[in-house]
Motif scaffolding. Structure first.
Motif, mmCIF file in Angstrom:
data_model
loop_
_atom_site.group_PDB
_atom_site.id
_atom_site.type_symbol
_atom_site.label_atom_id
_atom_site.label_comp_id
_atom_site.label_asym_id
_atom_site.label_seq_id
_atom_site.Cartn_x
_atom_site.Cartn_y
_atom_site.Cartn_z
ATOM 1 N N TRP A 596 0.862 -1.189 0.000
ATOM 2 C CA TRP A 596 0.000 0.000 0.000
ATOM 3 C C TRP A 596 0.897 1.238 0.000
ATOM 4 C CZ3 TRP A 596 -1.390 -4.412 2.660
ATOM 5 C CH2 TRP A 596 -2.645 -4.952 2.364
ATOM 6 N N PRO A 597 1.502 1.557 -1.147
ATOM 7 C CA PRO A 597 2.506 2.640 -1.168
ATOM 8 C C PRO A 597 1.955 4.019 -0.873
ATOM 9 C CG PRO A 597 1.992 1.889 -3.396
ATOM 10 C CD PRO A 597 1.335 0.927 -2.460
ATOM 11 N N ASP A 598 0.642 4.235 -1.022
ATOM 12 C CA ASP A 598 0.072 5.559 -0.772
ATOM 13 C C ASP A 598 -0.537 5.688 0.610
ATOM 14 O OD1 ASP A 598 0.735 6.422 -3.357
ATOM 15 O OD2 ASP A 598 -1.087 5.519 -4.186
ATOM 16 N N THR A 599 -0.183 4.787 1.508
ATOM 17 C CA THR A 599 -0.696 4.839 2.873
ATOM 18 C C THR A 599 -0.343 6.166 3.542
ATOM 19 O OG1 THR A 599 -0.559 2.436 3.103
ATOM 20 C CG2 THR A 599 -0.565 3.723 5.138
ATOM 21 N N LEU A 600 -1.265 6.659 4.364
ATOM 22 C CA LEU A 600 -1.041 7.909 5.088
ATOM 23 C C LEU A 600 -0.527 7.590 6.487
ATOM 24 C CD1 LEU A 600 -4.296 9.850 4.119
ATOM 25 C CD2 LEU A 600 -2.085 9.828 2.953
ATOM 26 N N PRO A 639 -4.853 4.242 2.104
ATOM 27 C CA PRO A 639 -4.813 5.283 1.076
ATOM 28 C C PRO A 639 -6.219 5.688 0.657
ATOM 29 C CG PRO A 639 -3.336 3.473 0.527
ATOM 30 C CD PRO A 639 -4.136 3.035 1.708
ATOM 31 N N GLN A 641 -9.153 6.574 -1.623
ATOM 32 C CA GLN A 641 -9.416 6.253 -3.024
ATOM 33 C C GLN A 641 -10.764 6.787 -3.465
ATOM 34 O OE1 GLN A 641 -8.999 2.013 -3.198
ATOM 35 N NE2 GLN A 641 -6.805 2.074 -2.897
#
Length: 742
Positions: A596-600, A639, A641
């Motif tokens: 999950w590269p766009d995790t906050l 992330p 979406q």
């Protein structure tokens, strides 16, 4: 660049019912005058008029978005398809005969493979035909029962899209009238992941240019396979909205259609991963240790030496083999700059800077072993500096310029009372200008006047200047220069004059302070990819403090390169005045990082968000965060979406507050719904019967309807379409970790 000071938002409204529904109308005007036979002499005036709305076809520009996105592949088993149109009143623009105005005339239906006779692969295929052909029943399947008198003349030859659906499947999927109303709402603006109205903006009127209508399906997709989604017209089928099964097959008007493919993700979902992140691999009932340290052996210490050893281990140290310069072998304690507990301050009697690795060794005389933490940091800093030729060049260039400036300053008389800016100016321009200024102002200017007045006659008389014997050069001792550099005013002036030479040196050292060049095994000395018992095991989050003493030792080691005499050591003090620092760290080792590269990731201190001074991915599944102050909480959020509807990966809804008196409307409540994970099946119509619409939500009717249970969970009597939409929003999942007290 400016920022918008008005908070963005998304608001939901129940419906947008127009004053008149689409159809044919007549206005009849009559007059009643006394003593006149109005029926004979004043016949009524009749004016027919039409209200034209979308009925059989939608335009290409009428649809804003579909979800799942057409022709995509994803793990959609917990999400409900929806369509957003640019027509805010679309779902209510026509009134179904015998139904309330709030009942939509459209519904969004999801079909799986092998369910539609003419579209077995669920590609969203349709059969076009004219409205006349449809209503005359020339196609297979019963046509909708639309009264011919309601059809406009130009609509008979209009080409529309149709689908053929088995009657029992249609009845199993068709929402009831009350359910259809709950599955359609109006949305106003805001970013796609906003889910609440900011305080103070709840009651202002809707912004007309931001309104859209949203229709949501009532059926979850299958775990795997292709699905066709159709926005269908319910005109002519309103009698089925109370239940009932039509005979044979039915022919529906499809206003819009698309397809998507659901593919099961056999790995854990985001919610499962982050929920278990702190407890992965721990025995049941054991509390996780969120501090960066290896697990301390169980049991109570039997001796003072064992107690001390346990204390060192609890603070993040690890024992390592050591070989002294004399060749003796032994053991020493070591830890990196990241500590489980705040590091003890360095003793006050230490010199301002370490000048060697041995000077940074701490000897535990009682036990005959060393604490090599700061000595190793010094050596590492020196090694990193020696390995960087560009840094060495900048460091030596700075020292050369600094020595020259210091000597010039020492050779100038009477600088003790000058300000920092004057001292810096004097260093830039030299002393000649200042001497000339003194000549101009000395003795009120009379000395300068006398010199100029006597110069002319002296030249005419041919007098020669009498040369005076000069004294020898002023010798400045290195110790005096060191003392001078230690002065605050002089250091500030040198920093100003040497800013260009200092900048690359301090920038490199600031990166060192943020541990950019430090190998990971120095940060976590016990790290081993195969070690589940170390300080950072697989699937873990760890809090740590940053030891300023370790940072100081590493900086001292870097600045020890090329030191030639005492003055260089003093000049190192000036170079070591960094502007960047970190007080705490958070480390993550998890499959969340690559998958999950766009995790906050957000950190907080006393409820306020803290921005990291550095974020670095230091391995395939490793993340390092450094913060300027000690944080007490850390959150990992899925992330965003967009705004979707359905369940999270744990099979739950995010329950939200609906009572303004209890807090902000839309704010997440403490407990999800249902409280048990993966327990939503009880709110389905036929959870075990795939032939009769498995995974269709029992919104208001069924063995256990969803709306009454959900309303009770959020503390309201009933749910309107807007309230229901707010509860069904699938917002990103988040897991919060709290730093243990030390």
């Amino acid at each position: 660049m400016t920022e918008n000071t008005v908070p963005t938002r998304t608001r939901f409204f129940d419906h947008r019912i127009p004053s008149l529904s689409g159809g044919k109308y007549r206005i009849t005007v009559t007059q009643d005058i006394e003593e006149i036979d109005t029926a004979r002499d004043l016949p009524p005036a009749v004016q027919p008029f039409d209200v034209r709305t979308e009925r059989f076809v939608l335009g290409e520009d009428d649809v804003r978005a579909c979800y799942p996105v057409p022709d995509t592949v994803g793990d959609y088993k917990h999400l409900l398809a929806h369509i957003t149109t640019e027509l805010p009143a679309l779902a209510w623009s026509r009134q179904l005969p015998g139904r309330e105005r709030a009942t939509p005339w459209t519904a969004l239906l999801v079909f799986r493979e092998d369910e539609l006779p003419d579209d077995p692969e669920a590609l969203g295929l349709v059969e076009p035909c004219t409205v006349r052909t449809l209503l005359d029943g020339e196609l297979d399947g019963s046509p909708p029962g639309i009264a011919p008198g309601t059809i406009f003349d130009d609509e008979w030859d209009l080409v529309c899209d149709t689908i053929r659906v088995p009657g029992d499947l249609f009845a199993a999927m068709l929402p009831r009238a009350e359910e259809a109303a709950l599955l359609a709402h109006v949305r106003e603006g805001g970013p796609p992941d906003a889910t609440h109205v900011p305080s103070g903006y709840e009651n202002d009127p809707p912004r007309e240019d931001e309104l859209t209508s949203v229709m949501v399906a009532n059926r979850f997709p299958a775990t795997n396979g292709t699905h066709a989604v159709h926005l269908v017209s319910l005109e002519g089928w309103e009698h089925l909205l109370d239940g009932g099964v039509p005979e044979g097959e039915v022919r529906l008007v499809s206003l819009w259609s698309w397809s998507f493919t659901a593919k099961s993700d056999r790995t854990k979902g985001f919610g499962d991963v982050v929920q278990n992140l702190a407890t992965e691999g721990l025995p049941e009932g054991e509390q996780p240790d969120l501090l960066l340290r290896s697990r301390v052996p169980e049991g109570s210490p039997s001796t003072e030496a064992e107690r001390t050893a346990r204390e060192y281990l609890a603070n993040g140290y690890t024992p390592l083999a050591q070989r002294m310069e004399s060749g003796e072998a032994g053991y020493a304690f070591y830890r990196g700059p990241l500590t489980a507990a705040p590091a003890r301050p360095l003793p006050d009697d230490l010199p301002p800077r370490f000048d060697s690795g041995n000077s940074a060794l701490i000897y535990l005389a009682e036990y005959g072993i060393f604490d090599a933490t700061y000595a190793a940091a010094f050596t590492l800093g020196r090694t990193l500096a020696l390995a960087d030729a560009e840094f060495r060049r900048h460091l030596l260039a700075y020292r050369s310029a600094a020595r020259s400036a210091t000597r010039r300053l020492a050779a100038l008389p009477d600088t003790g009372n000058l300000s920092v800016s004057d001292t810096a100016s004097l260093l830039r321009t030299g002393g000649a200008r200042r001497s000339f200024d003194r000549l101009l102002t000395a003795d009120g200017g009379r000395e300068m006047t006398a010199a100029l007045t006597g110069a002319g006659p002296a030249l005419l008389a041919g007098r020669r200047r009498v040369r005076t014997r000069s004294t020898g050069p002023v010798r400045v001792r290195t110790a005096d220069l060191k003392t001078m550099v230690a002065g605050g005013r002089t250091r500030a002036a040198l920093a100003s004059v040497l800013s260009e030479e200092l900048e690359p040196v301090t920038a490199w050292l600031d990166r060192l302070r943020l541990l950019e060049q430090v190998p990971f095994d120095h940060l976590v000395p016990t790290f081993d990819e195969r070690d589940d018992e170390g300080a950072l095991p697989p699937e873990s989050v760890r809090f740590a403090y940053v030891d300023p003493g370790w940072i100081r030792a590493a900086v001292d080691g870097a600045l020890s390169v090329g030191v030639g005499h005492v003055l260089d050591s003093a000049l190192n003090e000036l170079a070591a005045e960094g502007t960047v620092s970190a007080a705490s760290a958070v480390l993550i080792r998890s499959e969340v990082v690559p998958n999950w590269p766009d995790t906050l990731y957000t950190a907080h201190r006393k409820g306020e968000e803290v921005t990291e001074v550095r974020r670095a991915r230091v391995g395939e599944d490793l993340l390092l965060f450094l913060y300027p102050e000690v944080v007490d909480a850390f959150a990992i959020t899925e992330p965003p979406q967009g705004l979707h509807f359905g369940l999270d990966s744990l099979g739950q809804l995010t329950a939200r507050n609906l009572d303004p008196e209890r807090g902000e409307v839309g704010a997440e409540l403490d407990d999800p719904f249902p409280r048990e994970t993966h327990a939503f099946d009880r709110f389905l119509r036929n959870p075990t019967d795939a032939a009769l619409g498995a995974d269709v939500i029992a919104v208001t009717e069924g063995p256990e309807p969803l709306v009454p249970a959900l309303a009770e969970a959020v503390g309201v009597d009933d749910l309107t379409p807007a309230r229901f939409a707010l509860q069904m929003v699938d917002t990103p999942e988040s897991q919060r970790f709290v730093r243990p007290r030390t």
